[in-house]
Design a protein around this motif. Structure first.
Motif, PDB file in Angstrom:
ATOM      1  N   GLU A 145       0.817  -1.209   0.000  1.00  0.00           N
ATOM      2  CA  GLU A 145       0.000   0.000   0.000  1.00  0.00           C
ATOM      3  C   GLU A 145       0.853   1.263   0.000  1.00  0.00           C
ATOM      4  O   GLU A 145       0.327   2.368   0.065  1.00  0.00           O
ATOM      5  CB  GLU A 145      -0.939  -0.011   1.213  1.00  0.00           C
ATOM      6  N   GLY A 146       2.176   1.102  -0.012  1.00  0.00           N
ATOM      7  CA  GLY A 146       3.076   2.246  -0.050  1.00  0.00           C
ATOM      8  C   GLY A 146       3.084   3.060   1.232  1.00  0.00           C
ATOM      9  O   GLY A 146       3.383   4.251   1.206  1.00  0.00           O
ATOM     10  N   LYS A 147       2.780   2.437   2.360  1.00  0.00           N
ATOM     11  CA  LYS A 147       2.680   3.168   3.635  1.00  0.00           C
ATOM     12  C   LYS A 147       4.030   3.585   4.189  1.00  0.00           C
ATOM     13  O   LYS A 147       4.141   4.632   4.815  1.00  0.00           O
ATOM     14  CB  LYS A 147       1.930   2.336   4.669  1.00  0.00           C
ATOM     15  N   ASP A 148       5.066   2.763   4.011  1.00  0.00           N
ATOM     16  CA  ASP A 148       6.384   3.095   4.565  1.00  0.00           C
ATOM     17  C   ASP A 148       7.469   2.419   3.727  1.00  0.00           C
ATOM     18  O   ASP A 148       8.022   1.388   4.100  1.00  0.00           O
ATOM     19  CB  ASP A 148       6.464   2.651   6.033  1.00  0.00           C
ATOM     20  N   ILE A 149       7.782   3.025   2.610  1.00  0.00           N
ATOM     21  CA  ILE A 149       8.784   2.464   1.692  1.00  0.00           C
ATOM     22  C   ILE A 149      10.171   2.491   2.340  1.00  0.00           C
ATOM     23  O   ILE A 149      10.999   1.631   2.078  1.00  0.00           O
ATOM     24  CB  ILE A 149       8.767   3.214   0.342  1.00  0.00           C
ATOM     25  N   ALA A 150      10.413   3.450   3.229  1.00  0.00           N
ATOM     26  CA  ALA A 150      11.708   3.504   3.936  1.00  0.00           C
ATOM     27  C   ALA A 150      11.907   2.241   4.770  1.00  0.00           C
ATOM     28  O   ALA A 150      13.027   1.735   4.879  1.00  0.00           O
ATOM     29  CB  ALA A 150      11.783   4.746   4.807  1.00  0.00           C
ATOM     30  N   ALA A 151      10.839   1.713   5.355  1.00  0.00           N
ATOM     31  CA  ALA A 151      10.939   0.477   6.140  1.00  0.00           C
ATOM     32  C   ALA A 151      11.312  -0.695   5.230  1.00  0.00           C
ATOM     33  O   ALA A 151      12.066  -1.589   5.636  1.00  0.00           O
ATOM     34  CB  ALA A 151       9.630   0.182   6.863  1.00  0.00           C
ATOM     35  N   VAL A 152      10.804  -0.692   4.020  1.00  0.00           N
ATOM     36  CA  VAL A 152      11.145  -1.740   3.051  1.00  0.00           C
ATOM     37  C   VAL A 152      12.637  -1.659   2.725  1.00  0.00           C
ATOM     38  O   VAL A 152      13.343  -2.677   2.718  1.00  0.00           O
ATOM     39  CB  VAL A 152      10.291  -1.601   1.769  1.00  0.00           C
ATOM     40  N   THR A 153      13.111  -0.459   2.492  1.00  0.00           N
ATOM     41  CA  THR A 153      14.535  -0.255   2.194  1.00  0.00           C
ATOM     42  C   THR A 153      15.398  -0.726   3.359  1.00  0.00           C
ATOM     43  O   THR A 153      16.403  -1.423   3.162  1.00  0.00           O
ATOM     44  CB  THR A 153      14.804   1.234   1.888  1.00  0.00           C
ATOM     45  N   ASN A 154      15.002  -0.382   4.575  1.00  0.00           N
ATOM     46  CA  ASN A 154      15.757  -0.826   5.759  1.00  0.00           C
ATOM     47  C   ASN A 154      15.776  -2.353   5.854  1.00  0.00           C
ATOM     48  O   ASN A 154      16.787  -2.940   6.234  1.00  0.00           O
ATOM     49  CB  ASN A 154      15.168  -0.233   7.032  1.00  0.00           C
ATOM     50  N   SER A 155      14.672  -2.994   5.533  1.00  0.00           N
ATOM     51  CA  SER A 155      14.602  -4.460   5.583  1.00  0.00           C
ATOM     52  C   SER A 155      15.547  -5.086   4.569  1.00  0.00           C
ATOM     53  O   SER A 155      16.212  -6.078   4.859  1.00  0.00           O
ATOM     54  CB  SER A 155      13.175  -4.939   5.309  1.00  0.00           C
TER      55      SER A 155
END
Length: 179
Positions: A99-109
């Protein structure tokens, strides 16, 4: 470790590092001019990535189908990431990506996954992010431990030169001027 400020704050240079690493690992080119989140959204790229790092981690990758099938790809990636050695704290939520809520969290993962590759001897690179610290376990004999108990640590400071001279403990100073 990548530096991400507030939740949801995307950092293009970190996303560029992730794109470059995924291309190097999978051997597949990132679609020219494609949005970072849009490419990752269906989970196919992530599933291919983890299958390169740990072959056979994800048996079936859904390349077509409903939103449910695409979210299944993301969930499979997250489970494989945890099986590879990443922690629960490192994993993003499915909604963060889909849903594009926190793309930064995806990058961190993905950075966490990249750091985890250093700990797998079978993986010969490329890596992403700094190498994790290794344990430096030390063993001391009883004599050394006993000797250490008699030493005042430097963080405790020193009492040399300490006195209460000049302290008035809350009383005001009286200044008497001569006539």
């Amino acid at each position: 470790m990548p530096r991400v400020g507030t939740a949801g704050r995307r950092e293009p240079h970190l996303e560029a590092d992730v794109k470059e690493w995924i291309e190097a690992v999978t051997g597949e080119k990132w679609p020219a001019g494609a949005d970072y989140a849009a490419v990752l959204k269906d989970g196919v790229v992530l599933c291919n990535l983890i299958n390169k790092l740990a072959p056979g981690s994800i048996k079936k990758i859904n390349t077509t189908g409903t939103s449910f099938k695409m979210m299944e790809n993301i969930n499979n990636f997250q489970r494989a990431m945890l099986a590879y050695g990443c922690t629960d704290v490192d994993a993003f939520q499915t909604a963060d990506l889909f849903e594009g809520k926190d793309i930064a969290a995806v990058t961190n993962s993905i950075f966490a996954l990249g750091r985890q590759t250093y700990l797998h001897a079978e993986w010969k690179g490329p890596w992403l992010g700094p190498k994790p610290a290794e344990a430096n376990v030390r063993e001391f004999d009883d004599e050394t431990i006993a000797a250490g108990k008699t030493v005042i640590g430097l963080q405790a400071g020193t009492n040399q030169g300490a006195s209460q001279a000049g302290q008035n403990i809350g009383a005001g100073r009286k200044i008497i001027l001569g006539k």
